[in-house]
Design a protein around this motif. Structure first.
Motif, PDB file in Angstrom:
ATOM      1  N   GLY A  12       0.796  -1.226   0.000  1.00  0.00           N
ATOM      2  CA  GLY A  12       0.000   0.000   0.000  1.00  0.00           C
ATOM      3  C   GLY A  12       0.831   1.280   0.000  1.00  0.00           C
ATOM      4  N   HIS A  14       2.232   4.160  -1.600  1.00  0.00           N
ATOM      5  CA  HIS A  14       2.016   4.835  -2.872  1.00  0.00           C
ATOM      6  C   HIS A  14       3.302   5.430  -3.441  1.00  0.00           C
ATOM      7  CE1 HIS A  14       0.389   7.955  -5.683  1.00  0.00           C
ATOM      8  NE2 HIS A  14      -0.338   6.911  -6.025  1.00  0.00           N
ATOM      9  N   PHE A  17       4.946   2.825  -5.370  1.00  0.00           N
ATOM     10  CA  PHE A  17       4.265   2.629  -6.659  1.00  0.00           C
ATOM     11  C   PHE A  17       4.602   3.767  -7.627  1.00  0.00           C
ATOM     12  CE2 PHE A  17       0.687   3.152  -9.575  1.00  0.00           C
ATOM     13  CZ  PHE A  17       0.659   1.879 -10.152  1.00  0.00           C
ATOM     14  N   GLN A  47      -2.730   4.942 -18.754  1.00  0.00           N
ATOM     15  CA  GLN A  47      -3.280   5.402 -17.467  1.00  0.00           C
ATOM     16  C   GLN A  47      -4.216   4.349 -16.875  1.00  0.00           C
ATOM     17  OE1 GLN A  47      -4.800   9.385 -17.321  1.00  0.00           O
ATOM     18  NE2 GLN A  47      -6.086   8.983 -15.539  1.00  0.00           N
ATOM     19  N   VAL A  51      -3.606   2.509 -13.277  1.00  0.00           N
ATOM     20  CA  VAL A  51      -4.605   2.588 -12.196  1.00  0.00           C
ATOM     21  C   VAL A  51      -5.051   1.173 -11.809  1.00  0.00           C
ATOM     22  CG1 VAL A  51      -6.945   3.358 -11.610  1.00  0.00           C
ATOM     23  CG2 VAL A  51      -5.384   4.908 -12.798  1.00  0.00           C
ATOM     24  N   TRP A  54      -2.355  -0.439  -9.749  1.00  0.00           N
ATOM     25  CA  TRP A  54      -2.346   0.034  -8.355  1.00  0.00           C
ATOM     26  C   TRP A  54      -3.492  -0.587  -7.545  1.00  0.00           C
ATOM     27  CZ3 TRP A  54      -0.024   1.557  -4.323  1.00  0.00           C
ATOM     28  CH2 TRP A  54      -0.638   2.288  -3.308  1.00  0.00           C
ATOM     29  N   LEU A  55      -4.662  -0.597  -8.119  1.00  0.00           N
ATOM     30  CA  LEU A  55      -5.815  -1.124  -7.393  1.00  0.00           C
ATOM     31  C   LEU A  55      -5.674  -2.621  -7.105  1.00  0.00           C
ATOM     32  CD1 LEU A  55      -8.804   0.674  -9.178  1.00  0.00           C
ATOM     33  CD2 LEU A  55      -7.804   1.181  -6.950  1.00  0.00           C
ATOM     34  N   ASN A  56      -5.031  -3.326  -8.021  1.00  0.00           N
ATOM     35  CA  ASN A  56      -4.976  -4.788  -7.897  1.00  0.00           C
ATOM     36  C   ASN A  56      -3.593  -5.313  -7.539  1.00  0.00           C
ATOM     37  OD1 ASN A  56      -7.767  -5.478  -8.688  1.00  0.00           O
ATOM     38  ND2 ASN A  56      -7.171  -4.468 -10.585  1.00  0.00           N
ATOM     39  N   ILE A  57      -2.720  -4.422  -7.073  1.00  0.00           N
ATOM     40  CA  ILE A  57      -1.338  -4.871  -6.872  1.00  0.00           C
ATOM     41  C   ILE A  57      -1.228  -5.927  -5.776  1.00  0.00           C
ATOM     42  CG2 ILE A  57      -0.689  -3.074  -5.203  1.00  0.00           C
ATOM     43  CD1 ILE A  57       1.995  -2.935  -6.912  1.00  0.00           C
ATOM     44  N   ARG A  58      -2.185  -5.949  -4.880  1.00  0.00           N
ATOM     45  CA  ARG A  58      -2.135  -6.978  -3.825  1.00  0.00           C
ATOM     46  C   ARG A  58      -2.473  -8.361  -4.381  1.00  0.00           C
ATOM     47  NH1 ARG A  58      -4.739  -3.084   0.734  1.00  0.00           N
ATOM     48  NH2 ARG A  58      -2.770  -2.335   1.552  1.00  0.00           N
TER      49      ARG A  58
ATOM     50  N   VAL B  34      -4.533  10.233  -9.798  1.00  0.00           N
ATOM     51  CA  VAL B  34      -5.683   9.329  -9.655  1.00  0.00           C
ATOM     52  C   VAL B  34      -5.393   8.251  -8.616  1.00  0.00           C
ATOM     53  CG1 VAL B  34      -7.138   7.638 -10.860  1.00  0.00           C
ATOM     54  CG2 VAL B  34      -6.437   9.735 -12.022  1.00  0.00           C
ATOM     55  N   THR B  35      -4.224   7.639  -8.738  1.00  0.00           N
ATOM     56  CA  THR B  35      -3.928   6.520  -7.833  1.00  0.00           C
ATOM     57  C   THR B  35      -3.761   6.982  -6.388  1.00  0.00           C
ATOM     58  OG1 THR B  35      -1.589   6.709  -8.414  1.00  0.00           O
ATOM     59  CG2 THR B  35      -2.875   5.066  -9.607  1.00  0.00           C
ATOM     60  N   ALA B  36      -3.285   8.242  -6.205  1.00  0.00           N
ATOM     61  CA  ALA B  36      -3.067   8.726  -4.833  1.00  0.00           C
ATOM     62  C   ALA B  36      -4.371   8.820  -4.058  1.00  0.00           C
ATOM     63  CB  ALA B  36      -2.378  10.094  -4.872  1.00  0.00           C
ATOM     64  N   ARG B  38      -6.783   6.680  -4.245  1.00  0.00           N
ATOM     65  CA  ARG B  38      -7.425   5.379  -4.067  1.00  0.00           C
ATOM     66  C   ARG B  38      -6.487   4.422  -3.364  1.00  0.00           C
ATOM     67  NH1 ARG B  38     -10.600   4.089  -9.557  1.00  0.00           N
ATOM     68  NH2 ARG B  38     -11.662   2.693  -8.108  1.00  0.00           N
ATOM     69  N   ARG B  39      -7.053   3.425  -2.733  1.00  0.00           N
ATOM     70  CA  ARG B  39      -6.269   2.433  -2.012  1.00  0.00           C
ATOM     71  C   ARG B  39      -6.328   1.111  -2.779  1.00  0.00           C
ATOM     72  NH1 ARG B  39      -2.802   3.571   1.230  1.00  0.00           N
ATOM     73  NH2 ARG B  39      -3.110   1.633   2.407  1.00  0.00           N
ATOM     74  N   PRO B  40      -5.238   0.373  -2.734  1.00  0.00           N
ATOM     75  CA  PRO B  40      -5.307  -0.959  -3.372  1.00  0.00           C
ATOM     76  C   PRO B  40      -6.388  -1.812  -2.720  1.00  0.00           C
ATOM     77  CG  PRO B  40      -3.056  -0.401  -2.828  1.00  0.00           C
ATOM     78  CD  PRO B  40      -3.911   0.647  -2.173  1.00  0.00           C
ATOM     79  N   ARG B  41      -6.982  -2.655  -3.512  1.00  0.00           N
ATOM     80  CA  ARG B  41      -8.041  -3.528  -2.993  1.00  0.00           C
ATOM     81  C   ARG B  41      -7.414  -4.683  -2.217  1.00  0.00           C
ATOM     82  NH1 ARG B  41     -10.214  -3.656  -9.068  1.00  0.00           N
ATOM     83  NH2 ARG B  41     -11.691  -1.934  -8.967  1.00  0.00           N
TER      84      ARG B  41
END
Lengths: 185, 289
Positions: A12, A14, A17, A47, A51, A54-58, B34-36, B38-41
């Motif tokens: 997490g 950032h 990332f 982009q 994105v 980042w959202l699915n990096i876990r 944009v990414t800043a 939001r949090r990773p799922r």
């Protein structure tokens, strides 16, 4: 790509990332532009891929596969962008820049570039993607197939078809260039 | 002619030249903004989402097209089937057509498959023949059905009465009283095979019947028109099965499946063939007075 950055981003962080994205973005943008053939949509695709990353990096199990995963996300976004392009039913032909540093600016090379450009633009997106991962990213066949999410045999056959189409485009240009000289001889 | 190496080199150089990264800095800035926010799922959601995206957005768009066409085709087939079922439901039932008859006075007549209505035995009684293997003899006092090799028959009577002496209440002729009579009939062995309701809503009870002494027939049912006349159903040396069908309104059909070779297997086989006809029985809208 430092594994440590990927691990931190996965937790997490950032900033980590951001470093990963910063190190990759030019490469990703080049890849996207080659496949999509449209600046705006290429940027949107990158982009969207970042994105999503980042959202699915876990969900990324192996940090060492980050690069391959990111490329894959970009290629997938490019396909989606190309799908939107098809649905809009608009044909856009990119204009060649007048000067281009990487190719000697002779009349012949301009003609070849022009022919390649037109031949490449005529290819469907899945054949463009194969040429790009093979000739630009210089991936081995197996790696290229994995990135494109297709079987190895499909990848090879698409590469063969794409190459044949591009060769035909070039040879047509050569024939056009030699024909007047032969007739004069 | 361009050689393979030349071509690879030309194509590689051209792709290299085409691959520009102008605007990368701006794009990076925009993306990180944009990414800043939001949090990773969580990992499990990311795994599930990855799988969903792979399904919904296959990277091979030709595969996606094939899937779309396949789904379209499947939807079209389902629509056709639904339409066919709908129109089949609207279609009037197929009617049985007469085939050749044998004999003169008591003609045994064949039929094609389809719906058939008795003209003589009980006008308006409706049956459906599953095929053209059945022959009928439509008589005023009974309906006989036969099928090859005709070592057996199905004999139908309307509203029988218990044969022989008995209390007046046992001679009511409804299903309950007929069953009570069967269970107490002297000299006969009665075994219940089953009870069920036909798809047309008629209650059916089924019995295997035989005489204790095959040489001494036992009268079971007599004709209502003339109770003193010879029995219409008796336990004897034949192998027999009896269906009692409650038509409602106090009317009962007695359907006797009889094997003239005295073989219970013949009865069972004939009864199995007759089963869809039994299921198709519909009483007349009104009975003749």
């Amino acid at each position: 790509m430092p594994r440590e950055l990927v691990v931190r981003a996965r937790e997490g962080d950032h900033d980590a990332f951001s470093e990963l994205a910063s190190a990759s973005i030019e490469r990703l943008l080049r890849l996207s532009r080659l496949i999509v053939r449209d600046d705006d949509r290429a940027q949107d695709a990158v982009q969207d891929a970042l994105v999503t990353a980042w959202l699915n990096i876990r969900g990324l199990r192996d940090p060492d596969r980050f690069d391959a995963w990111l490329h894959r996300l970009v290629v997938r976004s490019c396909y989606r962008a190309a799908g939107h392009e098809r649905r809009r039913r608009v044909v856009e032909v990119a204009l060649l820049p007048i000067d281009h540093a990487a190719v000697p600016d002779t009349q012949a090379s301009v003609a070849i570039r022009d022919q390649l450009d037109r031949g490449f633009a005529r290819l469907p997106v899945h054949l463009r993607a194969v040429l790009v991962v093979h000739h630009y990213l210089s991936l081995r066949d197996q790696e290229a197939a994995e990135m494109l999410d297709i079987p190895l045999g499909t990848m090879k056959s698409r590469l063969s078809r794409a190459t044949a189409a591009m060769r035909a485009a070039l040879e047509a240009e050569e024939r056009a260039a030699t024909a007047p000289q032969e007739s004069m001889a | 002619m361009t050689t393979r190496d030349d071509f690879d080199s030309v194509l590689g150089s051209w792709l290299e030249a085409e691959a520009t990264a102008d605007g990368a800095a701006t794009l990076l800035e925009r993306t990180l903004a944009v990414t800043a926010q939001r949090r990773p799922r969580p990992a499990w959601i990311a795994h599930a989402d990855g799988a969903r995206r792979a399904r919904l957005l296959p990277i091979d768009d030709r595969g996606r097209s094939r899937l779309a066409y396949a789904m379209l085709l499947a939807a079209a087939i389902v629509a056709l089937l639904v339409g066919a079922v709908f129109f089949a439901g609207q279609r009037p039932p197929r009617l049985s057509q007469p085939l050749a008859c044998a004999g003169v006075d008591t003609a045994l007549c064949g039929h094609t498959a389809g719906r058939w209505t008795s003209q003589t035995f009980t006008p308006g009684l409706m049956l459906t023949w599953p095929n053209d293997a059945w022959y009928t003899r439509d008589l005023p006092d009974r309906l006989e059905l036969k099928t090859m090799p005709m070592t057996s028959a199905v004999i139908v009577h309307l509203d029988p009465l218990p044969a022989g002496p008995g209390p007046e209440q046992e001679r009511a002729g409804d299903v309950a009283s007929l069953i009570r009579w069967l269970r107490t009939a002297p000299g006969a062995v009665i075994e219940m095979v089953g009870e069920r309701t036909t798809p047309t809503g008629l209650r059916v009870t089924t019995w295997d019947i035989r005489a204790i002494d095959p040489r001494a027939p036992v009268a079971l049912f007599a004709p209502r028109e003339n109770p003193a006349a010879p029995a219409i159903v008796e336990a004897n040396h034949y192998a027999q099965r009896l269906h009692l069908v409650d038509l409602g309104g106090g009317h009962v059909l007695s359907i006797l499946v009889v094997a003239y070779d005295s073989d219970h297997e013949t009865v069972r086989r004939t009864d199995t063939k007759f089963d869809p006809i039994l299921d198709s029985i519909r009483p007349p809208a009104s009975f003749s007075p």
